[in-house]
Scaffold this motif. Structure first.
Motif, mmCIF file in Angstrom:
data_model
loop_
_atom_site.group_PDB
_atom_site.id
_atom_site.type_symbol
_atom_site.label_atom_id
_atom_site.label_comp_id
_atom_site.label_asym_id
_atom_site.label_seq_id
_atom_site.Cartn_x
_atom_site.Cartn_y
_atom_site.Cartn_z
ATOM 1 N N THR A 47 0.863 -1.185 0.000
ATOM 2 C CA THR A 47 0.000 0.000 0.000
ATOM 3 C C THR A 47 0.895 1.230 0.000
ATOM 4 O OG1 THR A 47 -1.658 -1.175 1.302
ATOM 5 C CG2 THR A 47 -1.839 1.222 1.189
ATOM 6 N N SER A 67 0.674 -3.962 -5.919
ATOM 7 C CA SER A 67 0.648 -2.711 -5.153
ATOM 8 C C SER A 67 -0.445 -1.794 -5.670
ATOM 9 C CB SER A 67 2.010 -2.006 -5.225
ATOM 10 O OG SER A 67 2.332 -1.668 -6.555
ATOM 11 N N GLU A 76 2.354 -8.110 3.814
ATOM 12 C CA GLU A 76 1.851 -6.786 3.439
ATOM 13 C C GLU A 76 2.814 -5.700 3.922
ATOM 14 O OE1 GLU A 76 -2.234 -5.658 3.435
ATOM 15 O OE2 GLU A 76 -2.877 -7.636 4.159
ATOM 16 N N GLU A 77 2.997 -4.690 3.069
ATOM 17 C CA GLU A 77 3.800 -3.517 3.409
ATOM 18 C C GLU A 77 2.933 -2.270 3.252
ATOM 19 O OE1 GLU A 77 7.474 -3.041 1.404
ATOM 20 O OE2 GLU A 77 8.229 -5.039 1.905
ATOM 21 N N ASN A 78 2.878 -1.493 4.310
ATOM 22 C CA ASN A 78 2.126 -0.238 4.274
ATOM 23 C C ASN A 78 3.120 0.908 4.317
ATOM 24 O OD1 ASN A 78 0.441 1.961 4.604
ATOM 25 N ND2 ASN A 78 -0.978 0.866 5.958
#
Length: 897
Positions: free
Chosen positions: A296, A638, A667-669
């Motif tokens: 994200t 993404s 997940e990467e925010n």
């Protein structure tokens, strides 16, 4: 004759099996693949044979097979119409038949209509729909009758023109199927048809002919029989049923089909994703993912930065080559500028796989603007669009002087074509021209003649040439006179020298496309009479259909392209960006001449055409499947939370589906910031994060180690960057040496200059030191009116003194007499081009003269009622003026006055 079907999802090994079987065959083989895969197929066959050859296998697309067969089957060679030539022809047909059109008449001037008709007629031919069928359907559909009748009329006229002189590429499949039945081209051969997502009716007719003439036809279908009922594979299931129906109709032998199970990639996560994505209810992968990631980002720019960091990490830590990596998006055009700006910063080579429209290319603008000067006149916009295209032999200084003079003098229209020298003053109102202004006017006039003379020759040739062929020759002669090809090649070599191979090929391609367009007009219309306007419209339509492709400039580069164009062979890591709602999967297109309601009505009338909505849904589902199953080792999906304008964006259902399949999804925010490890990438980017941390006093251990590496390996760059930490943007007094260099020992100034210096030192420096001036635009303002009134009254006062008269003696008769003598003197100071170009401006100066007359009468009345008598007029300050200047001695023997 027999048919063999091979079932299996993408990556299951169907292509490898077909190639091995084709190489083992003891007879000639035709290997059919989509156009974009012909080169890849030849590479893989050569690698399998391990020699410089194809082992008796001929690789074709449907299009190239048609060219091969028809070249020998049809004796007479006729001009072939591609999509661009068809757009040119259809624009001419629209012009000729506009009076007979009811609905499309108002769209005849729209250059996009011809392109839309090309797409529609291609679809009609592929689905074997005739003008007569459209007319019959119009009788049953009263709401769309006028539109259908217009389309039928244009379709019929188009077919008549094509049958008389040309060969339409859209008819190639029907001609190919007929030629295969008449010749023995496929006798004793086997045909393999591989990697197609579907076939239209015209291609099915070719397959039908192959089943009758070839020894065996093998077709691969990208789905597993167990996938029946899943949306992503419904197109393939319908296609399999149609092929089997044709085979049974022809009495072909149906061999036992081969079914390939999903081939394991050696990556459990990606293998699970491929099998579970379209299964309902979804199976779940219980382990934490390490090869499937969801990111994200705040906006598209941050999203591309995240991709670049990951690419650097994969190449550095996993040993990937750049060619093993691809970046794809459904709307890659939106990301193009960010990718082109960010990837070079991370020292990542890449190839942007895209088609470029040439309508806005400088060379296209140059040619079309030259024709526009005959249609729209020599307006400012048209002339300087032509001049600034970069294909005139004019120095940049001359162009700037010409533009400044044209704006200041109000030059427009046919004034460009004057045989006499330009004499207009570059101001609304002025007493006398300076030597600088005279030199500017002379340079502008010389530049104007160099611009207009070739255009006048082109205009004369176009006027004398009545037919399309003569006008094409005139335009080509103009391009030769302007050395257009030589200048295009010069630009191409310049870009090659800079290392921009793609841009160099783009320039060469655009020139060739324009020559093709001229050839198309010449071949299509020949001795037919057309106007310059029609030639312009036809060329604009034809060039609008051209798209220039770009050849990769490096063998080891990241492949960047849209989801529907990206080549998925040997991709280890794939980055899917911009996965937001409404973009991927894409919403159905609502454009085109036949909307979904029209298509549904046609279906009820017996004419089957796919609706945009159904077609888009099926295509998008299959694109999702292809995209997610493309990589063999790593997949990153993404989406941005907002666009670059701040508008909120929602993640696509693809993201939610990934979360369902992988409860422990990686997940990467990025909204929460970067980890310290992510700040370490290439030296330039790492240095930026290091300086930011040092400025905030919060450098981590990782950044401190990076500082040591930079100090050892990039000392000079680091020292330069570190200077910014102590830099303070404070204004400091100029050194005495600098002041002396600018002014010497004598500073001549005025009250207005001192006021400007006090208000804004930078404005003073730019205006009075650098000599910068605002661009002059020919438009009367308050200052011009003030100078006009002031000069008129000043001349009247001086003549009054010369006549030895007092203001108390002035009466109405004297004012009238003097007014008639002074007015011609003042009129010579007014820009005559301005007065001739606008009656409004002429009326304005007439009103000013009336105001002058009233002002003189009022002044005389005031003088008679008082004892005031002026001692002088327009007294000046200064060494040579009537009043002495005020001189102040400054330190260091500098005098200011």
């Amino acid at each position: 004759m027999s048919l063999k079907l091979i079932y299996g999802r993408i990556g299951s090994g169907k292509t490898d099996f077909c190639m091995r079987e084709a190489l083992a065959a003891h007879k000639p083989v035709i290997y059919l693949v989509p156009e974009q895969f012909t080169f890849t197929a030849e590479q893989r066959i050569c690698a399998a044979v391990n020699v410089h050859g194809l082992g008796g296998i001929e690789v074709f697309s449907f299009k190239r097979l048609a060219m091969r067969v028809l070249a020998t089957a049809e004796k007479a060679a006729v001009p072939r119409l591609d999509v661009r030539a068809k757009a040119i022809l259809l624009q001419k047909i629209l012009i000729e038949n506009r009076r007979d059109l009811k609905v499309l008449r108002r769209e005849e001037e729209d250059v996009g209509t011809a392109g839309a008709l090309v797409k529609l007629f291609t679809e009609l031919k592929r689905y074997q729909i005739t003008p007569a069928a459209l007319r019959q359907a119009a009788e049953r559909i009263p709401n769309s009758a006028d539109k259908l009748l217009d389309i039928a009329l244009l379709f019929e006229k188009y077919n008549e023109r094509v049958e008389a002189k040309f060969a339409d590429m859209d008819d190639d499949m029907m001609r190919l199927s007929a030629a295969l039945l008449k010749t023995d081209y496929l006798a004793g051969r086997e045909v393999y048809i591989d990697r197609f997502d579907g076939f239209d009716p015209s291609e099915l007719s070719v397959i039908k002919a192959m089943l009758q003439t070839a020894d065996r036809v093998t077709i691969t279908l990208a789905f597993h029989p167990k996938d029946e009922g899943q949306t992503a594979f419904s197109m393939h299931k319908k296609m399999a049923d149609r092929i089997l129906g044709i085979a049974r109709e022809m009495g072909a032998l149906e061999e036992e089909p081969i079914v390939f199970a999903q081939k394991e990639k050696g990556n459990p996560e990606l293998d699970f994703l491929g099998s579970a994505y379209f299964s309902y209810p979804a199976a779940q992968y219980e382990k934490k993912t390490t090869c499937v990631r969801l990111v994200t980002a705040h906006d598209p720019l941050q999203e591309v930065h995240a991709v670049a960091r990951s690419i650097v990490k994969l190449c550095r830590e996993k040993g990937y080559y750049y060619r093993d990596i691809a970046i794809t998006a459904r709307n890659i055009d939106m990301y193009e500028r960010y990718i082109q700006a960010v990837l070079p910063t991370y020292e990542i080579p890449f190839f942007m796989d895209r088609k470029i429209s040439i309508l806005q290319h400088p060379f296209t603008v140059f040619v079309l603007s030259a024709l526009e000067t005959m249609l729209k006149g020599c307006s400012y916009d048209v002339m300087f669009r032509y001049i600034k295209s970069g294909f005139l032999r004019l120095r940049r200084e001359a162009i700037d002087v010409l533009e400044n003079y044209v704006l200041a003098a109000g030059i427009r229209g046919n004034t460009w074509k004057d045989t006499a020298r330009w004499e207009a003053r570059a101001s609304v109102y002025s007493e006398a021209e300076t030597e600088e202004e005279k030199a500017e006017k002379q340079m502008a006039d010389e530049a104007r003649r160099r611009v207009i003379e070739p255009l006048l020759q082109l205009e004369t040739a176009m006027r004398e040439g009545k037919t399309a062929a003569e006008k094409c020759r005139a335009l080509y002669a103009f391009l030769e006179e302007m050395h257009a090809e030589r200048r295009v090649e010069a630009y191409a070599k310049l870009f090659e020298k800079r290392g921009d191979i793609a841009r160099a090929e783009e320039y060469r391609g655009v020139y060739n496309d324009l020559m093709d367009a001229l050839d198309g007009v010449f071949d299509s219309f020949g001795d037919e009479k057309i106007s310059v306007q029609q030639l312009y419209d036809i060329l604009r339509v034809g060039l609008g259909e051209y798209e220039t492709g770009i050849i990769p400039a490096t063998l080891d580069g990241v492949n960047v392209g849209s989801v529907d164009r990206i080549k998925g062979y040997n991709i280890k890591a794939l980055f899917v960006i911009g996965v937001v709602d409404g973009v991927f999967p894409a919403s159905p297109e609502r454009g085109g001449l036949l909307h979904d309601m029209d298509r549904c009505a046609l279906a009820e009338a017996g004419i089957e055409l796919p609706t945009a909505e159904n077609k888009t849904i099926l295509e998008e589902e299959h694109l999702i499947y292809k995209c997610l199953t493309m990589p063999s080792a790593f997949l990153s999906v993404s989406f941005p939370g907002a666009d670059m304008d701040g508008g909120a964006r929602r993640p696509s259902r693809i993201c939610n589906r990934l979360r369902e399949i992988f409860p422990k999804l990686w997940e990467e925010n990025l909204l929460l910031g970067l980890s310290e490890a992510d700040k370490l990438s290439v030296p330039r980017i790492t240095m930026r994060y290091l300086l930011e941390a040092l400025r905030n006093g919060s450098a981590s251990e990782e950044l401190c180690r990076a500082y040591g590496w930079l100090l050892e390996n990039r000392r000079r760059e680091l020292q330069t960057a570190m200077e910014s930490l102590s830099y303070q943007n404070e204004a400091r007094p100029l050194r005495p040496e600098t002041v002396k260099e600018f002014f010497g020992n004598r500073i001549t100034t005025s009250v207005s200059k001192l006021e400007r210096q006090a208000a804004c030192p930078f404005s003073f420096f730019a205006t009075h030191i650098l000599g910068a001036k605002e661009r002059r635009i020919m438009q009367p303002g308050a200052a011009d009116a003030g100078r006009f009134l002031h000069d008129f009254i000043d001349i009247f006062s001086e003549r009054l003194r010369a006549n030895e008269m007092q203001w108390q003696q002035v009466d109405a008769a004297y004012i009238d007499k003097e007014f008639e003598e002074i007015a011609p003197l003042i009129d010579r100071r007014i820009n005559r081009y301005m007065l001739e170009s606008s009656t409004r401006y002429a009326f304005l100066f007439t009103r000013l003269k009336s105001a002058v007359r009233a002002s003189l009468a009022m002044l005389a009345e005031h003088m008679r009622r008082s004892r005031f008598a002026p001692l002088g007029y327009e007294l000046t300050f200064g060494e040579n003026g009537e009043l002495a200047p005020l001189t102040v001695t400054l330190p260091a023997a500098v005098r200011c006055g």
